[in-house]
Motif scaffolding. Structure first.
Motif, PDB file in Angstrom:
ATOM      1  N   GLU A 137       0.807  -1.219   0.000  1.00 19.82           N
ATOM      2  CA  GLU A 137       0.000   0.000   0.000  1.00 19.82           C
ATOM      3  C   GLU A 137       0.843   1.274   0.000  1.00 19.82           C
ATOM      4  O   GLU A 137       0.295   2.369  -0.126  1.00 19.82           O
ATOM      5  CB  GLU A 137      -0.945   0.010   1.198  1.00 19.82           C
ATOM      6  N   GLU A 138       2.148   1.122   0.142  1.00 17.86           N
ATOM      7  CA  GLU A 138       3.025   2.285   0.098  1.00 17.86           C
ATOM      8  C   GLU A 138       3.610   2.515  -1.297  1.00 17.86           C
ATOM      9  O   GLU A 138       4.290   3.519  -1.531  1.00 17.86           O
ATOM     10  CB  GLU A 138       4.161   2.139   1.115  1.00 17.86           C
ATOM     11  N   VAL A 139       3.370   1.589  -2.214  1.00 18.95           N
ATOM     12  CA  VAL A 139       3.889   1.736  -3.569  1.00 18.95           C
ATOM     13  C   VAL A 139       3.212   2.932  -4.238  1.00 18.95           C
ATOM     14  O   VAL A 139       1.984   2.997  -4.326  1.00 18.95           O
ATOM     15  CB  VAL A 139       3.650   0.445  -4.385  1.00 18.95           C
ATOM     16  N   ARG A 140       3.992   3.863  -4.740  1.00 20.02           N
ATOM     17  CA  ARG A 140       3.439   5.107  -5.271  1.00 20.02           C
ATOM     18  C   ARG A 140       2.777   4.915  -6.639  1.00 20.02           C
ATOM     19  O   ARG A 140       1.930   5.712  -7.028  1.00 20.02           O
ATOM     20  CB  ARG A 140       4.527   6.168  -5.376  1.00 20.02           C
ATOM     21  N   ASP A 141       3.189   3.905  -7.372  1.00 21.81           N
ATOM     22  CA  ASP A 141       2.634   3.672  -8.707  1.00 21.81           C
ATOM     23  C   ASP A 141       2.302   2.189  -8.862  1.00 21.81           C
ATOM     24  O   ASP A 141       3.034   1.450  -9.508  1.00 21.81           O
ATOM     25  CB  ASP A 141       3.630   4.137  -9.770  1.00 21.81           C
ATOM     26  N   ALA A 142       1.208   1.773  -8.252  1.00 21.55           N
ATOM     27  CA  ALA A 142       0.825   0.362  -8.322  1.00 21.55           C
ATOM     28  C   ALA A 142       0.515  -0.054  -9.755  1.00 21.55           C
ATOM     29  O   ALA A 142       0.813  -1.183 -10.158  1.00 21.55           O
ATOM     30  CB  ALA A 142      -0.379   0.091  -7.418  1.00 21.55           C
ATOM     31  N   LYS A 143      -0.075   0.848 -10.530  1.00 20.16           N
ATOM     32  CA  LYS A 143      -0.337   0.533 -11.940  1.00 20.16           C
ATOM     33  C   LYS A 143       0.980   0.256 -12.664  1.00 20.16           C
ATOM     34  O   LYS A 143       1.080  -0.676 -13.466  1.00 20.16           O
ATOM     35  CB  LYS A 143      -1.074   1.694 -12.618  1.00 20.16           C
ATOM     36  N   GLY A 144       1.982   1.084 -12.401  1.00 22.60           N
ATOM     37  CA  GLY A 144       3.282   0.887 -13.029  1.00 22.60           C
ATOM     38  C   GLY A 144       3.942  -0.404 -12.594  1.00 22.60           C
ATOM     39  O   GLY A 144       4.593  -1.079 -13.403  1.00 22.60           O
ATOM     40  N   TRP A 145       3.772  -0.764 -11.331  1.00 16.29           N
ATOM     41  CA  TRP A 145       4.332  -2.028 -10.823  1.00 16.29           C
ATOM     42  C   TRP A 145       3.721  -3.205 -11.575  1.00 16.29           C
ATOM     43  O   TRP A 145       4.422  -4.120 -11.996  1.00 16.29           O
ATOM     44  CB  TRP A 145       4.065  -2.144  -9.324  1.00 16.29           C
ATOM     45  N   ARG A 173      -7.617  -8.355   2.288  1.00 18.61           N
ATOM     46  CA  ARG A 173      -8.053  -7.689   3.516  1.00 18.61           C
ATOM     47  C   ARG A 173      -6.895  -7.388   4.459  1.00 18.61           C
ATOM     48  O   ARG A 173      -7.063  -6.681   5.455  1.00 18.61           O
ATOM     49  CB  ARG A 173      -9.117  -8.522   4.242  1.00 18.61           C
ATOM     50  N   ARG A 174      -5.710  -7.888   4.128  1.00 18.24           N
ATOM     51  CA  ARG A 174      -4.526  -7.486   4.899  1.00 18.24           C
ATOM     52  C   ARG A 174      -4.226  -6.006   4.681  1.00 18.24           C
ATOM     53  O   ARG A 174      -3.541  -5.380   5.492  1.00 18.24           O
ATOM     54  CB  ARG A 174      -3.311  -8.325   4.477  1.00 18.24           C
ATOM     55  N   ALA A 175      -4.720  -5.463   3.568  1.00 23.51           N
ATOM     56  CA  ALA A 175      -4.610  -4.029   3.323  1.00 23.51           C
ATOM     57  C   ALA A 175      -5.699  -3.321   4.121  1.00 23.51           C
ATOM     58  O   ALA A 175      -6.874  -3.646   3.993  1.00 23.51           O
ATOM     59  CB  ALA A 175      -4.770  -3.729   1.838  1.00 23.51           C
ATOM     60  N   GLY A 176      -5.303  -2.359   4.925  1.00 22.51           N
ATOM     61  CA  GLY A 176      -6.271  -1.691   5.783  1.00 22.51           C
ATOM     62  C   GLY A 176      -7.406  -1.056   5.019  1.00 22.51           C
ATOM     63  O   GLY A 176      -8.571  -1.107   5.442  1.00 22.51           O
ATOM     64  N   SER A 177      -7.110  -0.456   3.860  1.00 22.60           N
ATOM     65  CA  SER A 177      -8.171   0.226   3.112  1.00 22.60           C
ATOM     66  C   SER A 177      -9.137  -0.762   2.469  1.00 22.60           C
ATOM     67  O   SER A 177     -10.325  -0.470   2.319  1.00 22.60           O
ATOM     68  CB  SER A 177      -7.583   1.166   2.060  1.00 22.60           C
ATOM     69  N   PRO A 199      -3.045 -11.806  10.304  1.00 23.85           N
ATOM     70  CA  PRO A 199      -1.909 -11.673   9.396  1.00 23.85           C
ATOM     71  C   PRO A 199      -1.143 -12.978   9.268  1.00 23.85           C
ATOM     72  O   PRO A 199      -1.041 -13.751  10.222  1.00 23.85           O
ATOM     73  CB  PRO A 199      -1.055 -10.585  10.046  1.00 23.85           C
ATOM     74  N   VAL A 200      -0.659 -13.232   8.067  1.00 17.87           N
ATOM     75  CA  VAL A 200       0.113 -14.441   7.806  1.00 17.87           C
ATOM     76  C   VAL A 200       1.593 -14.130   7.946  1.00 17.87           C
ATOM     77  O   VAL A 200       2.095 -13.171   7.362  1.00 17.87           O
ATOM     78  CB  VAL A 200      -0.192 -14.990   6.396  1.00 17.87           C
ATOM     79  N   GLU A 201       2.286 -14.922   8.742  1.00 23.05           N
ATOM     80  CA  GLU A 201       3.716 -14.708   8.921  1.00 23.05           C
ATOM     81  C   GLU A 201       4.459 -15.068   7.645  1.00 23.05           C
ATOM     82  O   GLU A 201       4.129 -16.075   7.001  1.00 23.05           O
ATOM     83  CB  GLU A 201       4.249 -15.568  10.073  1.00 23.05           C
ATOM     84  N   PRO A 202       5.434 -14.262   7.228  1.00 22.35           N
ATOM     85  CA  PRO A 202       6.231 -14.623   6.048  1.00 22.35           C
ATOM     86  C   PRO A 202       6.977 -15.932   6.269  1.00 22.35           C
ATOM     87  O   PRO A 202       7.357 -16.255   7.391  1.00 22.35           O
ATOM     88  CB  PRO A 202       7.200 -13.438   5.898  1.00 22.35           C
ATOM     89  N   ASP A 203       7.146 -16.701   5.179  1.00 25.35           N
ATOM     90  CA  ASP A 203       7.751 -18.022   5.326  1.00 25.35           C
ATOM     91  C   ASP A 203       9.265 -17.955   5.514  1.00 25.35           C
ATOM     92  O   ASP A 203       9.896 -18.948   5.847  1.00 25.35           O
ATOM     93  CB  ASP A 203       7.386 -18.937   4.144  1.00 25.35           C
ATOM     94  N   GLY A 204       9.840 -16.787   5.273  1.00 22.87           N
ATOM     95  CA  GLY A 204      11.270 -16.636   5.504  1.00 22.87           C
ATOM     96  C   GLY A 204      12.126 -17.263   4.433  1.00 22.87           C
ATOM     97  O   GLY A 204      13.355 -17.173   4.474  1.00 22.87           O
ATOM     98  N   GLY A 205      11.501 -17.902   3.438  1.00 21.71           N
ATOM     99  CA  GLY A 205      12.262 -18.548   2.377  1.00 21.71           C
ATOM    100  C   GLY A 205      12.358 -17.643   1.191  1.00 21.71           C
ATOM    101  O   GLY A 205      13.068 -16.661   1.166  1.00 21.71           O
TER     102      GLY A 205
END
Length: 206
Positions: A137-145, A173-177, A199-205
Protein backbone atom coordinates in the motif's frame (compact mmCIF):
# COMPACT_ATOMS: atom_id res chain seq x y z
CA UNK A 1 -32.76 -1.96 -2.01
CA UNK A 2 -30.59 -0.03 -4.44
CA UNK A 3 -26.86 0.59 -4.04
CA UNK A 4 -25.39 3.60 -5.82
CA UNK A 5 -21.67 3.79 -6.56
CA UNK A 6 -19.63 6.96 -7.04
CA UNK A 7 -16.13 6.40 -8.43
CA UNK A 8 -13.35 8.51 -9.93
CA UNK A 9 -11.59 6.31 -12.49
CA UNK A 10 -12.61 4.85 -15.83
CA UNK A 11 -11.45 1.40 -14.72
CA UNK A 12 -13.56 1.53 -11.58
CA UNK A 13 -16.74 2.02 -13.61
CA UNK A 14 -16.47 -1.63 -14.69
CA UNK A 15 -14.49 -2.94 -11.71
CA UNK A 16 -16.39 -1.76 -8.64
CA UNK A 17 -19.71 -3.49 -9.49
CA UNK A 18 -17.74 -6.72 -9.99
CA UNK A 19 -15.97 -6.22 -6.68
CA UNK A 20 -19.14 -5.40 -4.80
CA UNK A 21 -20.91 -8.48 -6.14
CA UNK A 22 -17.93 -10.67 -5.18
CA UNK A 23 -17.96 -9.28 -1.65
CA UNK A 24 -21.71 -9.82 -1.39
CA UNK A 25 -21.38 -13.37 -2.69
CA UNK A 26 -18.93 -14.09 0.09
CA UNK A 27 -20.78 -12.28 2.86
CA UNK A 28 -24.44 -12.86 2.06
CA UNK A 29 -25.19 -14.89 -1.08
CA UNK A 30 -28.94 -14.61 -0.52
CA UNK A 31 -28.80 -10.83 -0.50
CA UNK A 32 -29.45 -9.39 -3.92
CA UNK A 33 -29.52 -5.59 -3.92
CA UNK A 34 -29.82 -3.67 -7.17
CA UNK A 35 -26.33 -2.34 -7.91
CA UNK A 36 -26.69 0.73 -10.10
CA UNK A 37 -24.12 1.62 -12.78
CA UNK A 38 -21.38 3.72 -11.17
CA UNK A 39 -21.43 7.48 -11.51
CA UNK A 40 -17.91 8.59 -12.44
CA UNK A 41 -16.64 11.94 -11.23
CA UNK A 42 -13.01 13.01 -11.82
CA UNK A 43 -11.04 13.05 -8.60
CA UNK A 44 -10.34 16.76 -8.85
CA UNK A 45 -14.06 17.43 -8.68
CA UNK A 46 -14.94 14.70 -6.19
CA UNK A 47 -12.61 16.01 -3.48
CA UNK A 48 -14.15 19.48 -3.70
CA UNK A 49 -17.32 20.20 -1.75
CA UNK A 50 -19.36 21.40 -4.71
CA UNK A 51 -18.42 18.44 -6.91
CA UNK A 52 -19.01 15.97 -4.09
CA UNK A 53 -22.42 17.44 -3.34
CA UNK A 54 -23.48 17.26 -6.99
CA UNK A 55 -22.44 13.61 -7.18
CA UNK A 56 -24.18 12.70 -3.93
CA UNK A 57 -27.35 14.53 -4.97
CA UNK A 58 -27.40 12.74 -8.32
CA UNK A 59 -26.97 9.33 -6.70
CA UNK A 60 -29.36 10.06 -3.83
CA UNK A 61 -32.12 10.60 -6.36
CA UNK A 62 -31.17 7.39 -8.16
CA UNK A 63 -31.19 5.08 -5.13
CA UNK A 64 -34.35 6.44 -3.51
CA UNK A 65 -35.31 6.72 0.14
CA UNK A 66 -34.12 3.22 1.13
CA UNK A 67 -30.98 3.30 -1.00
CA UNK A 68 -27.33 3.15 -0.05
CA UNK A 69 -24.43 5.12 -1.50
CA UNK A 70 -20.80 3.98 -1.61
CA UNK A 71 -18.11 6.45 -2.66
CA UNK A 72 -14.76 4.93 -3.63
CA UNK A 73 -11.67 6.83 -4.69
CA UNK A 74 -7.88 6.67 -4.56
CA UNK A 75 -5.94 8.48 -1.87
CA UNK A 76 -2.98 9.24 -4.14
CA UNK A 77 -0.73 11.24 -1.79
CA UNK A 78 -3.50 12.13 0.68
CA UNK A 79 -3.99 10.26 3.94
CA UNK A 80 -7.08 8.02 3.74
CA UNK A 81 -7.72 8.59 7.44
CA UNK A 82 -8.02 12.33 6.75
CA UNK A 83 -9.57 12.46 3.28
CA UNK A 84 -12.20 9.77 3.91
CA UNK A 85 -13.76 11.29 7.05
CA UNK A 86 -13.70 14.77 5.50
CA UNK A 87 -15.61 13.64 2.41
CA UNK A 88 -17.99 11.52 4.47
CA UNK A 89 -18.87 14.46 6.72
CA UNK A 90 -19.59 16.70 3.73
CA UNK A 91 -21.61 14.01 1.96
CA UNK A 92 -23.74 13.30 5.02
CA UNK A 93 -24.25 17.00 5.70
CA UNK A 94 -25.63 17.37 2.20
CA UNK A 95 -27.91 14.31 2.30
CA UNK A 96 -28.41 13.22 5.92
CA UNK A 97 -31.42 11.21 4.76
CA UNK A 98 -29.23 8.71 2.88
CA UNK A 99 -26.92 6.00 4.21
CA UNK A 100 -23.51 6.89 2.77
CA UNK A 101 -20.06 5.36 3.06
CA UNK A 102 -16.73 6.62 1.79
CA UNK A 103 -13.76 4.32 1.19
CA UNK A 104 -10.38 5.70 0.16
CA UNK A 105 -7.93 3.18 -1.30
CA UNK A 106 -4.48 3.90 0.06
CA UNK A 107 -2.45 5.19 -2.89
CA UNK A 108 -4.43 3.34 -5.59
CA UNK A 109 -7.14 0.74 -6.14
CA UNK A 110 -4.43 -1.40 -7.76
CA UNK A 111 -2.56 -1.60 -4.45
CA UNK A 112 -5.14 -4.21 -3.45
CA UNK A 113 -3.93 -6.40 -6.32
CA UNK A 114 -0.37 -6.04 -5.05
CA UNK A 115 -1.37 -7.19 -1.56
CA UNK A 116 -2.94 -10.33 -3.08
CA UNK A 117 -0.29 -10.72 -5.79
CA UNK A 118 0.28 -14.43 -5.15
CA UNK A 119 -3.35 -15.15 -6.06
CA UNK A 120 -2.73 -13.57 -9.49
CA UNK A 121 0.23 -15.73 -10.47
CA UNK A 122 0.06 -16.73 -14.12
CA UNK A 123 -3.01 -14.62 -14.81
CA UNK A 124 -3.33 -11.75 -17.30
CA UNK A 125 0.31 -12.11 -18.34
CA UNK A 126 1.68 -11.97 -14.81
CA UNK A 127 4.58 -14.31 -13.96
CA UNK A 128 4.02 -17.63 -12.22
CA UNK A 129 6.26 -16.66 -9.32
CA UNK A 130 4.72 -13.25 -8.68
CA UNK A 131 5.14 -12.03 -5.10
CA UNK A 132 3.89 -8.85 -3.47
CA UNK A 133 6.34 -6.01 -2.99
CA UNK A 134 7.26 -4.89 0.52
CA UNK A 135 4.53 -2.63 1.95
CA UNK A 136 2.20 -2.90 -1.08
CA UNK A 137 0.00 0.00 0.00
CA UNK A 138 3.03 2.29 0.10
CA UNK A 139 3.89 1.74 -3.57
CA UNK A 140 3.44 5.11 -5.27
CA UNK A 141 2.63 3.67 -8.71
CA UNK A 142 0.82 0.36 -8.32
CA UNK A 143 -0.34 0.53 -11.94
CA UNK A 144 3.28 0.89 -13.03
CA UNK A 145 4.33 -2.03 -10.82
CA UNK A 146 1.73 -4.24 -12.48
CA UNK A 147 2.65 -3.00 -15.95
CA UNK A 148 6.31 -3.83 -15.30
CA UNK A 149 5.37 -7.41 -14.42
CA UNK A 150 2.83 -7.99 -17.21
CA UNK A 151 3.83 -9.22 -20.65
CA UNK A 152 1.79 -6.60 -22.52
CA UNK A 153 1.69 -3.95 -19.81
CA UNK A 154 -1.28 -2.89 -17.71
CA UNK A 155 -4.44 -1.31 -19.09
CA UNK A 156 -6.71 0.19 -16.44
CA UNK A 157 -9.90 -0.21 -18.44
CA UNK A 158 -9.14 -3.79 -19.53
CA UNK A 159 -7.01 -5.35 -16.81
CA UNK A 160 -8.52 -3.73 -13.74
CA UNK A 161 -11.95 -5.39 -14.18
CA UNK A 162 -10.29 -8.69 -15.11
CA UNK A 163 -7.99 -8.70 -12.07
CA UNK A 164 -10.90 -7.60 -9.87
CA UNK A 165 -12.66 -10.82 -10.77
CA UNK A 166 -9.56 -12.88 -9.91
CA UNK A 167 -7.70 -11.56 -6.86
CA UNK A 168 -8.18 -13.23 -3.48
CA UNK A 169 -10.45 -11.12 -1.30
CA UNK A 170 -9.37 -12.61 2.01
CA UNK A 171 -5.70 -11.98 1.31
CA UNK A 172 -6.46 -8.45 0.15
CA UNK A 173 -8.05 -7.69 3.52
CA UNK A 174 -4.53 -7.49 4.90
CA UNK A 175 -4.61 -4.03 3.32
CA UNK A 176 -6.27 -1.69 5.78
CA UNK A 177 -8.17 0.23 3.11
CA UNK A 178 -9.55 -2.95 1.54
CA UNK A 179 -10.63 -4.25 4.93
CA UNK A 180 -12.35 -0.89 5.38
CA UNK A 181 -14.26 -1.52 2.15
CA UNK A 182 -15.37 -4.94 3.40
CA UNK A 183 -16.58 -3.50 6.69
CA UNK A 184 -18.38 -0.60 5.03
CA UNK A 185 -20.24 -2.93 2.68
CA UNK A 186 -21.31 -4.99 5.69
CA UNK A 187 -22.45 -1.88 7.54
CA UNK A 188 -24.31 -0.41 4.56
CA UNK A 189 -26.26 -3.60 4.02
CA UNK A 190 -27.00 -4.26 7.69
CA UNK A 191 -24.73 -7.30 8.02
CA UNK A 192 -22.64 -8.29 11.02
CA UNK A 193 -19.19 -6.75 10.67
CA UNK A 194 -16.55 -9.48 10.43
CA UNK A 195 -13.04 -9.10 11.84
CA UNK A 196 -10.13 -8.93 9.42
CA UNK A 197 -8.16 -12.14 8.78
CA UNK A 198 -5.18 -12.77 10.99
CA UNK A 199 -1.91 -11.67 9.40
CA UNK A 200 0.11 -14.44 7.81
CA UNK A 201 3.72 -14.71 8.92
CA UNK A 202 6.23 -14.62 6.05
CA UNK A 203 7.75 -18.02 5.33
CA UNK A 204 11.27 -16.64 5.50
CA UNK A 205 12.26 -18.55 2.38
CA UNK A 206 11.54 -17.16 -1.03
Amino acid sequence: MKVGLIVEGHGEVASVPILLRRILQELAPALNPVVLPPHRVPRGQLVKEEGLQRAVEFMARKVGDDGRILILLDADDDLPCVLGPRLLTKAREHRPDRDISVVVAKREYEAWFLVAAESLRGRRGLPGDLAPPPAPEEVRDAKGWLSHHMVDGYSETIDQPALTSLFDLTTARRAGSFDKLFREVERLLGLAVTPPPAPVEPDGGS
